[in-house]
Scaffold this active site. Structure first.
Site, PDB file in Angstrom:
ATOM      1  N   LYS A 162     -81.426   4.994 -18.377  1.00  0.00           N
ATOM      2  CA  LYS A 162     -81.735   4.949 -17.085  1.00  0.00           C
ATOM      3  C   LYS A 162     -82.861   3.891 -16.923  1.00  0.00           C
ATOM      4  O   LYS A 162     -82.743   2.736 -16.412  1.00  0.00           O
ATOM      5  CB  LYS A 162     -81.805   5.828 -16.152  1.00  0.00           C
ATOM      6  CG  LYS A 162     -81.969   5.488 -14.717  1.00  0.00           C
ATOM      7  CD  LYS A 162     -82.394   6.602 -13.621  1.00  0.00           C
ATOM      8  CE  LYS A 162     -83.921   6.557 -13.699  1.00  0.00           C
ATOM      9  NZ  LYS A 162     -84.734   7.331 -12.692  1.00  0.00           N
ATOM     10  N   ASP A 180     -79.165   6.592 -11.395  1.00  0.00           N
ATOM     11  CA  ASP A 180     -80.002   7.784 -10.855  1.00  0.00           C
ATOM     12  C   ASP A 180     -79.030   8.608 -10.100  1.00  0.00           C
ATOM     13  O   ASP A 180     -77.936   8.402  -9.860  1.00  0.00           O
ATOM     14  CB  ASP A 180     -81.167   7.044 -10.067  1.00  0.00           C
ATOM     15  CG  ASP A 180     -80.774   6.584  -8.780  1.00  0.00           C
ATOM     16  OD1 ASP A 180     -79.565   6.383  -8.463  1.00  0.00           O
ATOM     17  OD2 ASP A 180     -81.820   6.085  -8.022  1.00  0.00           O
TER      18      ASP A 180
END
Length: 263
Positions: A162, A180
């Site tokens: 991420k 997320d």
């Protein structure tokens, strides 16, 4: 008159006789791996295009909310944001980045002082250790520069997929999709990109997002999840895609867009 003798049966040599073939043993069937099927989603191609078109009108130039001054401070800020809010990270890093905006300066500052700056952030002890370790790796292996590839970025301490995707997009302009908690929630809640893991949701979104909207899609989805499609109570009454949304959690039923959107 003698009877003709019956011919003796010919002797058959067992050595020359063709050997009887043993019945071939059936090979055990190799179990087939189940084909990986893409989950069907309740949206047409036109509806998906319209969703991202509306996001683009609502926020033509979306920006990330983590404060940073260069790729290095962005890497640090995103790594610190794990299990923390952007607001909380910004409060902690303003003073830190004012005196340490390069890996070399961060190393000179040292782990103890870094820890003092970020002690208001969750897991600050481990994060301070990672900040120093990633700074050291950047100096030792990359000449103090942040690498551009995901494969290199994820080797840095405290940097996962991420974080790498955020850095690639925001620092280097490479279209990626960082998943997320907000993006993960939207993918599953709206049934538009369902998946059990962030990687599955990322792959599902990448299959459907139109190319012309991919660069900003990450921020549109995050901001939509943060300010409208909230975890506890989605604010469907002011959602720009409420009439298209197929979520069973939708709290309003509207026949047309809730905001005026030009074609």
């Amino acid at each position: 008159m003698q009877k003709p003798k019956s011919p003796k049966p010919a002797k058959v040599s067992l050595a020359s006789a063709p050997a009887a073939k043993k019945p071939a043993r059936a090979k055990p069937a190799t179990p087939r791996k189940p084909a990986v099927r893409r989950k069907k989603i309740p949206y047409s191609t036109e509806e998906i295009h319209e969703i991202f078109r509306r996001f683009s009108i609502q926020r033509p130039e979306p920006k990330g909310e983590l404060e940073h001054v260069n790729p290095f401070t962005l890497v640090v800020a995103v790594a610190l944001s794990a299990q923390a809010t952007d607001v909380g990270v910004n409060k902690a890093t303003r003073a830190l980045f004012a005196i340490a905006d390069t890996p070399q300066k961060m190393l000179a500052l040292g782990e103890d002082r870094v820890r003092d700056y970020i002690k208001t952030i969750g897991l600050y002890r481990n994060k301070a250790r990672n900040v120093i370790a990633l700074s050291q790796r950047l100096v030792d292996e990359y000449g103090g520069e942040v690498p551009r590839s995901r494969e290199e970025l994820v080797t840095l301490p405290g940097v996962g997929r991420k974080t790498a995707n955020v850095v690639m997009s925001m620092a280097f302009g490479i279209p990626t999709l960082a998943v997320d908690t907000h993006v993960f929630r939207i993918g599953n809640r709206l049934k538009i990109a369902p998946g059990k893991t962030p990687d599955e949701v990322e792959a599902a979104f990448l299959r459907i997002i139109p190319d012309e909207y991919l660069f900003h899609a990450h921020h549109w989805l995050i901001l939509h999840g943060r300010y409208c499609c909230k975890a506890r109570k989605p604010e469907c009454e002011r959602c720009v895609i409420a009439d298209i949304c197929k979520s069973p959690e939708k709290t309003v039923d509207v026949p047309a867009p809730l905001v005026e959107l030009p074609v």
